[in-house]
Motif scaffolding. Structure first.
Motif, PDB file in Angstrom:
ATOM      1  N   GLN A  59       0.853  -1.186   0.000  1.00  0.00           N
ATOM      2  CA  GLN A  59       0.000   0.000   0.000  1.00  0.00           C
ATOM      3  C   GLN A  59       0.890   1.239   0.000  1.00  0.00           C
ATOM      4  O   GLN A  59       2.067   1.172   0.374  1.00  0.00           O
ATOM      5  N   LEU A  60       0.331   2.364  -0.403  1.00  0.00           N
ATOM      6  CA  LEU A  60       1.075   3.627  -0.459  1.00  0.00           C
ATOM      7  C   LEU A  60       0.762   4.481   0.769  1.00  0.00           C
ATOM      8  O   LEU A  60      -0.390   4.522   1.221  1.00  0.00           O
ATOM      9  N   SER A  61       1.754   5.148   1.285  1.00  0.00           N
ATOM     10  CA  SER A  61       1.521   6.077   2.401  1.00  0.00           C
ATOM     11  C   SER A  61       2.321   7.352   2.165  1.00  0.00           C
ATOM     12  O   SER A  61       3.337   7.347   1.469  1.00  0.00           O
ATOM     13  N   SER A  62       1.844   8.446   2.761  1.00  0.00           N
ATOM     14  CA  SER A  62       2.494   9.742   2.555  1.00  0.00           C
ATOM     15  C   SER A  62       2.195  10.688   3.710  1.00  0.00           C
ATOM     16  O   SER A  62       1.173  10.559   4.383  1.00  0.00           O
ATOM     17  N   SER A  63       3.108  11.616   3.924  1.00  0.00           N
ATOM     18  CA  SER A  63       2.877  12.698   4.879  1.00  0.00           C
ATOM     19  C   SER A  63       2.616  14.018   4.172  1.00  0.00           C
ATOM     20  O   SER A  63       2.214  14.998   4.799  1.00  0.00           O
ATOM     21  N   LYS A  64       2.845  14.039   2.865  1.00  0.00           N
ATOM     22  CA  LYS A  64       2.795  15.290   2.115  1.00  0.00           C
ATOM     23  C   LYS A  64       1.399  15.586   1.591  1.00  0.00           C
ATOM     24  O   LYS A  64       0.865  16.678   1.783  1.00  0.00           O
ATOM     25  N   LYS A  65       0.809  14.609   0.897  1.00  0.00           N
ATOM     26  CA  LYS A  65      -0.547  14.778   0.380  1.00  0.00           C
ATOM     27  C   LYS A  65      -1.133  13.401   0.077  1.00  0.00           C
ATOM     28  O   LYS A  65      -0.381  12.446  -0.146  1.00  0.00           O
ATOM     29  N   PRO A  66      -2.442  13.275   0.072  1.00  0.00           N
ATOM     30  CA  PRO A  66      -3.051  11.973  -0.206  1.00  0.00           C
ATOM     31  C   PRO A  66      -2.743  11.501  -1.624  1.00  0.00           C
ATOM     32  O   PRO A  66      -2.748  12.306  -2.565  1.00  0.00           O
TER      33      PRO A  66
END
Length: 348
Positions: A163-170
């Motif tokens: 799965q993909l995760s991010s802190s910057k933007k969805p």
């Protein structure tokens, strides 16, 4: 009396004259007896804890093979890198210092680069399609390639879909990846995957990912749910996208020297025990994935610090169209090979 004496004499004579024959008969009888069944010790080394899907499946394999072989094979499982780390175990297998291991695909990169097939994004429609590929012609070709390098490749075991995760933007559409710094493990495929959507792939050891996300050295990552939960990546990311875009797994391999030392009947026992353990491992992996995802959702609901995004089919198609353009880059047989890629895509 005379008759009795004569009979006794005859019996005595027969006993005396037959002594040599009896010795020979005894020797012949002893030689005819089946030799005591030879016993074998199989050391199974892996790097995870016993309560993981791989750990549970290794323990199941131990019990099943000892049962099938009626104790002729003594399986000894060594979890948590007690014997070897994955980067050393392949050499140990060649030396028969250990007889079985289940390294991740990435550890075979220099030996059989075609295993990078499993790094290709959106190659598999779902887990059933993945298993049909692994258990079918494409999977057998890959196992044969590993066996040709001096190992015996037995089975594919699951970690899970990434799965993909991010802190910057969805990450909802491919363009959302533009400019984001994604942690990747060493892989030409993963590098090409993120370049295809404008991302900035950064190779980083797995042990440094948590601090890298926490400190903003990297913005985003891709991991199966088990990695996300156990390493608490969800606590240092704002967005989690359920994309199922890629896959992480293991290949169970055996020492070729040990395999060749086994009689045919025990080789069949190994095959059957591995088939049964593989079915169990897939069940364990699916169950753990579901349980840990529920715990991540609980964290998200309770804290409000994590947004979980479930991609719809239209959004998945947008990602698939964007990243599948990299497939031809790996048609070369020295990379993955067009036959393997198209074979996987066309597996029914």
């Amino acid at each position: 009396m005379k008759g009795i004496v004569s009979s006794a004499a005859v019996a005595s004579m027969l006993l005396f004259t037959g002594c040599g024959d009896n010795k020979e008969e005894t020797k012949t009888a002893e030689a005819a007896k089946p030799a005591a069944a030879e016993k074998f010790v199989l050391k199974f080394s892996h790097v995870v804890s016993p309560n993981t899907p791989k750990g549970k499946a290794a323990d199941y394999f131990e019990k099943r093979l000892e049962e099938l072989s009626e104790g002729r094979i003594d399986v000894q499982v060594y979890p948590s890198s007690q014997l070897y780390k994955d980067n050393a175990v392949l050499k140990a297998l060649k030396l028969d210092s250990v007889q079985m291991a289940a390294p991740s695909f990435s550890k075979f990169g220099k030996i059989v680069p075609q295993l990078a097939l499993f790094d290709l994004p959106f190659l598999f429609k779902d887990v059933d399609h993945l298993h049909r590929v692994q258990d079918g012609e494409v999977g057998q070709k890959l196992k044969d390639m590993v066996t040709e390098k001096g190992y015996v490749a037995l089975a594919f075991w699951d970690n899970g879909f990434k799965q993909l995760s991010s802190s910057k933007k969805p990450l909802i559409l491919p363009e959302d990846a533009e400019g984001q710094k994604f942690r990747i493990m060493s892989s030409k495929v993963l590098e090409a995957q993120f370049h295809a959507v404008g991302g900035n792939p950064q190779m980083m050891p797995f042990s440094e990912v948590y601090s890298g996300l926490q400190q903003g050295v990297i913005d985003a990552a891709e991991n199966p749910i088990s990695n996300i939960y156990t390493k608490k990546f969800h606590e240092v990311q704002k967005y989690l996208t359920i994309s199922d875009h890629g896959y992480l797994g293991y290949l169970v391999v055996m020492s070729q020297k040990f395999w060749n030392s086994l009689p045919a009947d025990l080789q069949e026992d190994v095959k059957q025990a591995m088939k049964d353990a593989t079915d169990k491992e897939r069940e364990f992996a699916a169950q753990l994935n579901n349980e840990q995802f529920e715990l991540i959702k609980e964290y998200a609901d309770k804290t409000g610090k994590l947004e979980i995004i479930n991609l719809n089919e239209e959004q998945k198609d947008a990602w698939r169209n964007a990243v599948s353009k990299i497939y031809p880059e790996f048609y070369d047989a020295d990379n993955i090979g067009e036959d393997l890629i198209k074979g996987a895509l066309n597996t029914k």
